[in-house]
Enzyme design. Sequence first.
Site, PDB file in Angstrom:
ATOM      1  CG  ASN A 110       6.639  46.605  34.690  1.00 21.16           C
ATOM      2  OD1 ASN A 110       6.535  46.051  33.770  1.00 21.16           O
ATOM      3  ND2 ASN A 110       7.668  46.129  35.552  1.00 21.16           N
TER       4      ASN A 110
ATOM      5  CG  ASP B  43       8.326  39.791  32.764  1.00 20.90           C
ATOM      6  OD1 ASP B  43       8.747  40.911  33.857  1.00 20.90           O
ATOM      7  OD2 ASP B  43       7.921  38.879  33.278  1.00 20.90           O
TER       8      ASP B  43
ATOM      9  CD  GLU C 199      13.866  49.270  37.685  1.00 22.22           C
ATOM     10  OE1 GLU C 199      13.600  50.668  38.310  1.00 22.22           O
ATOM     11  OE2 GLU C 199      13.434  48.213  38.392  1.00 22.22           O
TER      12      GLU C 199
END
Length: 226
Positions: free
Chosen positions: A101, A110, A137
């Site tokens: 991320n 995403d 996650e």
Amino acid sequence: LKKDGQKNWFLVSATPILDDHGNFDGSFAMLTDINERKEMELLLQESNRHLTELSNKDSLTGIANRRCFDTTLEHEYSRLKRSNSKLSIILIDIDHFKEYNDYYGHVKGDECLRKIGQTLESCVNQGVDLAARYGGEEFACILPDTDIDAAVKIAEKIQQSIRDLQIEHKDSSVSEFVTASFGVTTVQYSPDIYLKDIIGMADKLLYKAKVSGRNIIKHAEFTLDR
């Protein structure tokens, strides 16, 4: 049912007609057209079904959510009382997802989760098994009537399928592509084993996989002495 296949709904109210001796001599019936009411009822049923479906789905990945996972696990574990079968759980954690991320941004993050969710669902027996987003996650699978060997094979299939996605991860110390770690456990019903114990066991195995280098499957059958 009309000749064209269209349904017409009526409410039938019937009253018996008796003769002077109290014997049945016929009946009087009144038919009330309730098409509009029935259409509203059917629309309401469909709306409720759709809302229930939405409440059990993860909005990002489209697969089952944590709520659905918890409800299904409770149901399947209770079913073991009667079936005397085995139930397997797989917990999955995407390796170094925070770094992913940070490096690629949350939009890519995403997208990564969506791809993995879809891959996960394609690897299990839909209609029998459940693939769910457990949180963040983390993903999870519920595999009814599945022993430890079969559960590990499914975990290996998921592991390979995630590798095959070849989602670039330049900030991973494990691989140039996104990988995952797995904790797999199998249980038989016991009044002394609670759902939190089963999840706890799978979580411990997942932790072992992560501290052992990640991109690893750790598995064990659940026993009360663990």
